[in-house]
Design an enzyme around this catalytic site. Structure first.
Site, short mmCIF file in Angstrom:
data_model
loop_
_atom_site.label_atom_id
_atom_site.label_comp_id
_atom_site.label_asym_id
_atom_site.label_seq_id
_atom_site.Cartn_x
_atom_site.Cartn_y
_atom_site.Cartn_z
N ALA A 112 -2.95 -5.69 -2.83
CA ALA A 112 -2.23 -5.95 -1.99
C ALA A 112 -2.35 -7.50 -1.41
CB ALA A 112 -2.41 -4.81 -1.02
N PHE A 145 0.53 -0.99 -0.08
CA PHE A 145 0.10 0.10 0.05
C PHE A 145 1.07 1.56 -0.04
CE2 PHE A 145 -2.28 -3.51 2.65
CZ PHE A 145 -3.20 -3.51 1.94
N ASP A 202 1.65 -1.13 -5.25
CA ASP A 202 0.08 -0.59 -4.71
C ASP A 202 -1.03 -0.50 -5.98
OD1 ASP A 202 -0.82 1.97 -3.31
OD2 ASP A 202 -1.70 2.21 -4.82
N CYS A 252 -4.59 4.02 9.42
CA CYS A 252 -5.54 5.33 9.37
C CYS A 252 -6.67 5.67 10.21
CB CYS A 252 -5.38 6.28 8.25
SG CYS A 252 -5.61 5.54 7.48
N ASP A 261 0.87 -0.20 4.32
CA ASP A 261 0.26 1.24 5.84
C ASP A 261 -0.86 1.38 4.72
OD1 ASP A 261 -0.32 3.79 6.32
OD2 ASP A 261 0.60 4.73 5.02
#
Length: 398
Positions: free
Chosen positions: A283, A232, A254, A343, A303
Site C-alpha cells: 500500500a 488496503f 491490496d 481498527c 483502511d
C-alpha cells in the site's frame, strides 16, 4: 445457603470490586490472590469470584495461563453456565440483529458486547463462522454449537482458530468444520447495494468485515460520479459499495491477490466490473507510485490492518497512520474526500485523529472533518471495555 460446588477465586484487598459490580468484564492476574490452588484451576473452568471480604461478586471463566485470568460471565452467582444459558444469550443477540437487518448477514456475537466473552460469531445466511477466542468457550464448544444451530437455524458451523487472542489463551490454531459441510466456494454477501464474495475457510478472520458496513454506506453516499481509490481494500469493501452507488470508477489496492480476486468477483456480480480495477501492491509503495503518476481521485479511502494492536505498538502504529495520511492526501482532488480508518483499539479516537491531522498537514493539505464513523450496531460496545470500541473512520473534505 448451600456452598457452591464451583472453585472460588478472590480479589486482592486493593483490587476494585466496585468496578466488577458495575459491569467491568475482565479481571487481570495481578488483581487476584494467586495461590497454588488458584493456579491449578484448569483453563476454561467456571468459578465464583469473591471480593477481598469473601462476598460473592460474579461467575467467571478462569484461565490461569492468561493475563486476563477471569472473564465475567454472569453477576448472578447462582446462574448455571450451560446449554440454556447459552441459548438465552444467543437469542438476545439474534433478536437485536433481526431488528437491524433484513437479511441474515451480520456479526451475531461480538464477544463481551453480547455477554459471551472472547466469542465472535459471524453469520453468512445458513453458515456461521465462530471464533472461540477464550478457553471457557473452547471447553463449551459442543454446547455452544448446538445452541447456535437451535436458536438461528444455521446448518453449517465453521470454526476459525486464526485469531491472535487464541495464542494468548494458550489455545491451538486449528480451524475446523464443526457442523454441516464447508461451502465449496466463496459465499455471496449482499450489503449496501453491492455483492461481496466471502471466503469463509481461507480468507482473513471470518471471511468478511461486517464492522465497516455503516462507513461503506457513508462513503457510497458521497461517491456518485466520483473516481475512487480504495487502499488496503481487502475484498473491495469501500470500492464495491461506491460503485453500486454510482461511482465513475474505482481502483482497489491490496497486497493479497486472493482478496483482489474476490473483489473482482464481487464487482462482476454487482454489475460494475467494467468500472473496477485492481492493483496488487504494498500500500505505501502504491500510494507513492500513484503520486508520481500524477493520479488524482475524488475519494481516497485507506483502511489498513491494526498498526497498533497493543499498547507496546502504539507509537509505531501512530507513525504508520500519520504516514498513510501523508501519502494519501496529495492524491485527493480539490474538494474531494479522504477517509482514514483504524481498527487498533490501543489508538483511541483522539490519538488517531491527531496522527491523521499531522499527516494531512505534512502533505500540505487541510480541510474539515465531516464525519466520524464507528463499527456498526452488530458490533455492540461493552460500556466498560474500551477494546470493544476499536474501529474509527474519519472522513475529511480537502
Amino acid at each position: 445457603m448451600t456452598p457452591s460446588p464451583l472453585p472460588v477465586i478472590r480479589l486482592k484487598p486493593k483490587a476494585n470490586a466496585r468496578a466488577i459490580r458495575h459491569g467491568a468484564p475482565w479481571v487481570f492476574d495481578n488483581e487476584l490472590v494467586t495461590d497454588r490452588r488458584t493456579k491449578a484451576i484448569a483453563p476454561g473452568s467456571i468459578a465464583v469470584l469473591e471480593d477481598a471480604g469473601r462476598e460473592p461478586l460474579a461467575l467467571v471463566a478462569v484461565n490461569p495461563n492468561s493475563r486476563i485470568m477471569a472473564r465475567v460471565l454472569d453477576l448472578d452467582t447462582g446462574a448455571e453456565i450451560g446449554a440454556d444459558w447459552l441459548r438465552r444469550r444467543l437469542a438476545a443477540a439474534l433478536a437485536l440483529r433481526e431488528k437491524l437487518y433484513d437479511a441474515p448477514f451480520y456479526r451475531l456475537i461480538h464477544a463481551e458486547g453480547d455477554g459471551l466473552p472472547g466469542v465472535v460469531i459471524d453469520r453468512f445466511g445458513d453458515v456461521a463462522v465462530i471464533q472461540p477466542n477464550a478457553a471457557w468457550a473452547e471447553g463449551l464448544l459442543p454446547e455452544l454449537v448446538a445452541a447456535l444451530r437451535e436458536v438461528t437455524g444455521v446448518t453449517t458451523v465453521l470454526k476459525n482458530a486464526g485469531g491472535r487472542a487464541r495464542g494468548l489463551e494458550g489455545l491451538d490454531d486449528v480451524s475446523a468444520v464443526l457442523e454441516g459441510a464447508a461451502p465449496e466456494g466463496p459465499v455471496e454477501v449482499p450489503m449496501n447495494g453491492a455483492v461481496y464474495m466471502a471466503d469463509l475457510t481461507g480468507g482473513q478472520k471470518t471471511g468478511l468485515f461486517y464492522d465497516q458496513r455503516p462507513n461503506h454506506a457513508f462513503a457510497a453516499r458521497m461517491a456518485k460520479g466520483a473516481r475512487v481509490l480504495d487502499v488496503f481494500s481487502h475484498v473491495g469493501g469501500f470500492s464495491l459499495a461506491a460503485l453500486a452507488a454510482g461511482a465513475e470508477s474505482a481502483l482497489a489496492v491490496d497486497g493479497s491477490e486472493p482478496a483482489l480476486e474476490l473483489a473482482r468477483g464481487g464487482a462482476d456480480r454487482t454489475g460494475s466490473g467494467e468500472r473496477f480495477e485492481t492493483r496488487k501492491a504494498d500500500a505505501f509503495e502504491a500510494l507513492a507510485a500513484l503520486a508520481e503518476e500524477g493520479a488524482r481521485f475524488d475519494m481516497v479511502i485507506c483502511d489498513p490492518p491494526a498498526f497498533a494492536p497493543s499498547k507496546q505498538a502504539l507509537e509505531a502504529g501512530l507513525r504508520a497512520y500519520e504516514r498513510v495520511a501523508r501519502l494519501a492526501a496529495p492524491l485527493v482532488a480539490e474538494g474531494g474526500i479522504l477517509a482514514l480508518c483504524s481498527c487498533s483499539h490501543a489508538a483511541d479516537l483522539a490519538k488517531f485523529r491527531s496522527a491523521c491531522l499531522r499527516g494531512i498537514g505534512r502533505a500540505g493539505r487541510a480541510g474539515p472533518l465531516i464525519y466520524t464513523g464507528f463499527a456498526g450496531p452488530d458490533h455492540p460496545q461493552h460500556p466498560n471495555l474500551a477494546e470493544t470500541a476499536y474501529l474509527k473512520a474519519l472522513f475529511f473534505r480537502l
